[in-house]
Design an enzyme around this catalytic site. Sequence first.
Site, short mmCIF file in Angstrom:
data_model
loop_
_atom_site.label_atom_id
_atom_site.label_comp_id
_atom_site.label_asym_id
_atom_site.label_seq_id
_atom_site.Cartn_x
_atom_site.Cartn_y
_atom_site.Cartn_z
N GLU A 161 0.91 -1.21 -0.13
CA GLU A 161 -0.04 0.10 0.08
C GLU A 161 1.00 1.32 -0.16
O GLU A 161 0.72 2.20 0.84
CB GLU A 161 -1.06 -0.15 1.11
N GLU A 266 -6.23 -10.45 -1.28
CA GLU A 266 -7.20 -10.15 -0.19
C GLU A 266 -8.50 -10.04 -0.50
O GLU A 266 -9.25 -9.13 -0.09
CB GLU A 266 -6.91 -9.06 0.65
#
Length: 375
Positions: A161, A266
């Site tokens: 991220e 995810e």
Amino acid sequence: MKLLTSSLLLAVTGSLIIGCNASKKTTSTTSSIPSLRDAYKKDFLIGTALNNSQIEQRDSAANSLIIHQFSAATPENIMKAQIIHPEWDRYNFDLADKLVDFGKKNDIKITAHTLIWHSQLPNFMRNIKSADSVKMYFENHITTVASRYDGKVYSWDVVNEALNEDGTLRNSIFLQKLGPDYIVEAFRLAQKAAPNTKLYYNDYNIEQPKKRAGAIEIIKKIKAAGVRIDGVGIQGHWNMNDVPLDKVEESIKEFSALGVEVMFTELDLSALPNPRGRNNSADISNTAAYNEAINPYTKEFPDSAQQKLAKGYEDLFKLFLKYKKNVSRVTFWGVDDAQSWLNDFPVRGRTNHALLFDRKLQPKQAFYSLINLKK
Ligand code: G3I
């Protein structure tokens, strides 16, 4: 026998009456239902995220289900810096070691998550001000943790991220103190410490064009520096009513053209209204207030919603199968609905139904849709 017959019948019909006569504590149901890892074994790995209780194998039914269904696993929290490296010179490897043993024993490939992330940092990092100290933390952390698990875990999410939605670099402590080359340096250090481990960049919303362009730039930059990057993880936190199929397809094509593996790392499809409209950030600071209208399925998850969830997963898996040469793994962010982070995000205290197994560990219609795709 009765149970087996009904499970087989359900596997064929994808019916919703599953779970009525099964309790969470019976393990027979988990072994009598079809296995996703087997169904997709020629296509890609099927993964799950494991929490503390699952890693410690506290619930035997959950444990059997995990072993039966999944060929890959990612620790949901325990290898994040805050937990594995709580003090400057103290590491806490107990649960990660257990996870590695569990993976080895059950032929489950472990993706360690994650070395460099702006979130869930150790408390001591809050007091670090100097660039030299951040650099020292960065080098020590990557080298110590990645080298310990080299050859024991299958892969690392090296950087997680690092991007803003517009594709620019997030203003994290690492960007501030180490400058924009920190991502290349993280991969360089990881490559040195873990020569036998696959190295990935992982982020949410990188199927979206602007953020995807940022991820492509990162991958190109790492490669141009002569450093190894093996793959990119598109997290896949979406809503069952708004799955960005076209953008997912474009992303698979563009990322694989760079010569890296593409993974969905995810995956979960929220079944609840998104209080932020189509804003789909997985940034945990981006929360919203509770009201009853946005928590509609507290008692049951009705047939119409089960079908939408199943359709969302089915459409995605058709795409993943179309690109199975490029997609190496699809990991669900959790085993069952009770575990899902989406019960508390972006609104605390809701009852979400985002995964393939319900709160009693029973397979939902979405599970059977994915099994049926392989028949
Ligand atoms: O461990 C403490 C516990 O001691 C305490 O009693 C409890 C009280 O709330 O909190 C516990 O920590 C929680 C932790 O999960 C373990 O359950 C944290 O508050 C909570 O914030 C944390 O949430 C995790 C989140 O990352 C944090 O960033 C979620 O479980 C986890 O699913 C989520 O995973 C992230 C990926 O790593 C990166 N991509 C997005 C994804 C979803 O946010």
